[in-house]
Design a protein around this motif. Sequence first.
Motif, PDB file in Angstrom:
ATOM      1  N   PRO A   1       0.831  -1.198   0.000  1.00 25.56           N
ATOM      2  CA  PRO A   1       0.000   0.000   0.000  1.00 25.56           C
ATOM      3  C   PRO A   1       0.868   1.252   0.000  1.00 25.56           C
ATOM      4  CG  PRO A   1      -0.658  -1.524   1.743  1.00 25.56           C
ATOM      5  CD  PRO A   1       0.646  -2.008   1.214  1.00 25.56           C
TER       6      PRO A   1
ATOM      7  N   LEU B   1      -2.886   5.118   2.369  1.00 23.71           N
ATOM      8  CA  LEU B   1      -3.266   4.405   3.580  1.00 23.71           C
ATOM      9  C   LEU B   1      -3.539   5.382   4.717  1.00 23.71           C
ATOM     10  CD1 LEU B   1      -3.591   1.571   4.802  1.00 23.71           C
ATOM     11  CD2 LEU B   1      -1.174   1.653   5.426  1.00 23.71           C
TER      12      LEU B   1
ATOM     13  N   ASP C   1      -4.422  -7.743   2.862  1.00 28.10           N
ATOM     14  CA  ASP C   1      -5.198  -6.699   2.192  1.00 28.10           C
ATOM     15  C   ASP C   1      -5.700  -7.181   0.830  1.00 28.10           C
ATOM     16  OD1 ASP C   1      -3.150  -6.419   0.333  1.00 28.10           O
ATOM     17  OD2 ASP C   1      -2.512  -4.444   1.021  1.00 28.10           O
TER      18      ASP C   1
ATOM     19  N   CYS D   1      -8.016  -2.472   1.583  1.00 28.92           N
ATOM     20  CA  CYS D   1      -7.121  -1.524   0.930  1.00 28.92           C
ATOM     21  C   CYS D   1      -6.494  -2.120  -0.333  1.00 28.92           C
ATOM     22  CB  CYS D   1      -6.009  -1.115   1.893  1.00 28.92           C
ATOM     23  SG  CYS D   1      -5.028   0.254   1.302  1.00 28.92           S
TER      24      CYS D   1
ATOM     25  N   CYS E   1      -4.527   0.216  -1.822  1.00 34.75           N
ATOM     26  CA  CYS E   1      -4.087   1.624  -1.724  1.00 34.75           C
ATOM     27  C   CYS E   1      -2.848   1.855  -2.567  1.00 34.75           C
ATOM     28  CB  CYS E   1      -3.839   1.971  -0.256  1.00 34.75           C
ATOM     29  SG  CYS E   1      -5.279   1.722   0.793  1.00 34.75           S
TER      30      CYS E   1
END
Length: 451
Positions: A46, A51, A412, A448, A450
Amino acid sequence: MGVNVAPGFFAPQETPAAPLPPWQRAPEQLSATRGVEPLDPAAPLPLPGKLAAQLDAALKPDGGGNFTAVVQDALSGDVLYERDGGKNRVPASNMKLLTAVAALRSIGPETRFSTQVLAGAKPSIVVLRGGGDVLLAAGRSAPEEVMGRAGLATLAADTIAALAKQGVKGPLSVQLDDSLFTGPALNPAWSLEDVDAGETAPLFPLAMNGGRDVPGTVGGPRPKDAALDAAQAFTARLKAAGAAAGITVRTAVVRAKAHADAEVLAAVESATVRQQVDLMLETSDNYLAEVLGRMASLASGGAGSNDGATAAVRTQLGQLGIDTVSMRLSDVSGLSLANRVTTRQFAEVVRAITSGPDTRLRAALAGFPVAGLTGTLDDRYVDASTASGAGLVRAKTGTLNSVIALSGYVVDADGRLLVFSFIGNGLTPGAAGNKVALDRAASALASCGCR
């Protein structure tokens, strides 16, 4: 006709129950069998900025206080998000993660604790000696269980069988040796209100039902002398077993230390340390945590006391390369408000469990509660703002009057394993939004992508 129809208009109507979230419903059909693929080390990390935008929006206290936080990539150790990660905090029951590490490293995941009956100074005396099993059952041993794997009825029957072979007729007296633990049975740092509420109790190296009168009970007073209660339960079962073999048993129990070279007449073995650690983490059992801390100290040559337990935790973490200089350890269950640990240290502990070189620590993975499904997270992650973390976030909870904590791990949306620790201190007591804030933050990690 009117008589028949009228109740339909005037009878009280039951409010339909709210439907269960999809992840808590029984499956309509079995999924196709397939293996679980290992995580891809090339999965993207991420981006810290993206984040941070999500976590900063989630980690807002409901009223007073503030949150500290650390998120790390489990594989590389890279810090992806940090908010005052080096600041000492009261961690509540997140302390049990440190205890789990100490127990698994110093005692060993597959070790079992033995509760023994030894020959006394005279043939008419037997000594019940505690060896650290506080999950004893009053009845027969249940080998497939964690709570109650070792049963006092089984121990009594085996003892009578051994005595019958020796020709002992009685009357038989029972002595209790609970000398394995030393120091105060109650930590002076604990609030007596917490003790009265059943959050913990005086500690002994043998007890039934995790130091409770009834297995599975939550809250309410606990036995003040769990070891003596266990000894009296054993004596009652010894008397019943002895009646069939012509051996009489006196009901009185006195405390006495067994001779070092005394013959072992019978013994029952506890669940493994691995299983006990999982139970401790999933249910956040304070009594079991404190016992495991003392057993960790004894296994490494220390005293079976609170000071020994905290020293064992500090030593084992230090050997893992985790900086413990700033830590303040007052107990190993998290009940004491004098404990001080940082979110950075907790993230490193979780990383050691998930990804570190000491594979013994993997035994703790199954004990982390699963969001919305098990343990102390079973009733959370049920609203729209946290649903994306349900079934995915695995984390140890922590709650005191003005403290809330959540430390754990999650894969994630891009397949990257992340470890995290969030701790709130100085919070408004009872403010419902603080748990939700932590759950939203963990859910943001789960969903996420991200990048």
